[in-house]
Structure formats: C-alpha cells, structure tokens
Design a protein around this motif. Structure first.
Motif, PDB file in Angstrom:
ATOM      1  N   UNK A 192      -0.283   2.626   0.396  1.00  0.00           N
ATOM      2  CA  UNK A 192       0.892   2.493   1.251  1.00  0.00           C
ATOM      3  C   UNK A 192       1.776   3.733   1.133  1.00  0.00           C
ATOM      4  N   UNK A 193       1.996   4.189  -0.105  1.00  0.00           N
ATOM      5  CA  UNK A 193       2.895   5.326  -0.301  1.00  0.00           C
ATOM      6  C   UNK A 193       2.299   6.617   0.247  1.00  0.00           C
ATOM      7  N   UNK A 194       0.986   6.793   0.150  1.00  0.00           N
ATOM      8  CA  UNK A 194       0.351   7.986   0.734  1.00  0.00           C
ATOM      9  C   UNK A 194       0.521   7.991   2.255  1.00  0.00           C
ATOM     10  N   UNK A 221       6.346   5.807  -6.226  1.00  0.00           N
ATOM     11  CA  UNK A 221       4.953   6.019  -6.621  1.00  0.00           C
ATOM     12  C   UNK A 221       4.824   6.058  -8.140  1.00  0.00           C
ATOM     13  N   UNK A 222       5.643   6.855  -8.751  1.00  0.00           N
ATOM     14  CA  UNK A 222       5.571   7.032 -10.199  1.00  0.00           C
ATOM     15  C   UNK A 222       5.858   5.722 -10.940  1.00  0.00           C
ATOM     16  N   UNK A 223       6.896   5.032 -10.522  1.00  0.00           N
ATOM     17  CA  UNK A 223       7.289   3.824 -11.243  1.00  0.00           C
ATOM     18  C   UNK A 223       6.352   2.647 -10.978  1.00  0.00           C
ATOM     19  N   UNK A 268       1.049   0.377  -7.756  1.00  0.00           N
ATOM     20  CA  UNK A 268       1.047   1.426  -6.726  1.00  0.00           C
ATOM     21  C   UNK A 268      -0.245   1.380  -5.921  1.00  0.00           C
ATOM     22  N   UNK A 269      -1.393   1.239  -6.569  1.00  0.00           N
ATOM     23  CA  UNK A 269      -2.635   1.220  -5.797  1.00  0.00           C
ATOM     24  C   UNK A 269      -3.024  -0.186  -5.335  1.00  0.00           C
TER      25      UNK A 269
END
Length: 138
Positions: free
Chosen positions: A115-117, A68-70, A104-105
């Motif tokens: 996706x990550x959420x 997420x962060x990267x 990420x978004x």
C-alpha cells in the motif's frame, strides 16, 4: 467496487474500500496515540477525508516514510480492520500468507506492491504533474 488513488487521469488501484479503511485504521490505532490524524494529518485528515493538494505532497511523502518504518516493526496481528468497531476482523481472519511478516507488508495491493509503495508512486506523480491526489471509487 474498487478504490484507488487518482491523480488527474492516473489511477492507482488499492483494492476494496474496507481494505483501504483498514490501512488507515491500523495506522491511526497503532501509531497515533492522540487520535485520527494527530501525527499524520496530511494522509489521515486531508487525503482520507477529501483530497491532498499537490502543494502538501512533500509533507505527505515524509508521513508515508515514517509510517513505512514504524509499521515494519509491528507484527501482522496488530492489524485493525475497522477503527470504529475493533471487534471486526478481516474476512480471512488470521489465515495470512507466511510471506506477511509485519504490518507494513500486510497491506499488499492487487498489483503486488505494498500500500505504501503504491501511495508513494501516486504522490510522486501528483508532485511532478502538480495535481491534487484523491481517493476514488470505481
């Protein structure tokens, strides 16, 4: 045909199979300089290819948080549609919403979360229920 994460009887829809593959391709290509699963083995080697045992969920959650962060630091043009064929482009090409501001978004699910959420939700349920997590086509 849709694909999602299955934990026991709980199903979390991701979307089309090529979209799921694009997420994992983008992660590996952009974040794993030593090849598929070299930094994120729980997600890219275990979950993507077979199943993630519930005992490995805490490590997988850590991997998702790093991803997420990267990915949030990368522009949407860094998307990889298919790591096996880097010439392939998403069906919509470069025509994306102005709300997509980073990689990420870029990966939004039919339910509106990233996706990550969605993956973190499925991982949390797997941990609580003590059930393995698998990718399932419907």
């Amino acid at each position: 045909m849709s694909v999602g994460f299955l934990v026991d009887c709980f199903y979390y829809e991701v979307g089309q199979p090529d979209f799921l593959h694009s997420f994992f391709s983008s992660v590996s290509y952009n974040l794993e300089k030593n090849g598929w699963g070299s930094r994120f083995p729980k997600l890219l080697k275990q979950l993507y290819h077979d199943r993630l045992p519930y005992t490995d969920v805490p490590l997988a959650i850590e991997e998702v948080r790093v991803i997420q962060e990267e990915l949030s630091k990368l522009s949407p043009d860094k998307v990889i549609w298919d790591i096996e064929d880097l010439t392939k482009l998403p069906p919509w090409g470069t025509d994306i919403s102005p709300m997509v501001t980073n990689l990420e978004n870029y990966f939004a699910t039919p339910g509106g979360e990233t996706f990550t959420e969605l993956l973190l939700t499925a991982l949390s349920v797997a941990e609580v229920e003590r059930q393995d997590l698998v990718i399932k086509k419907l």
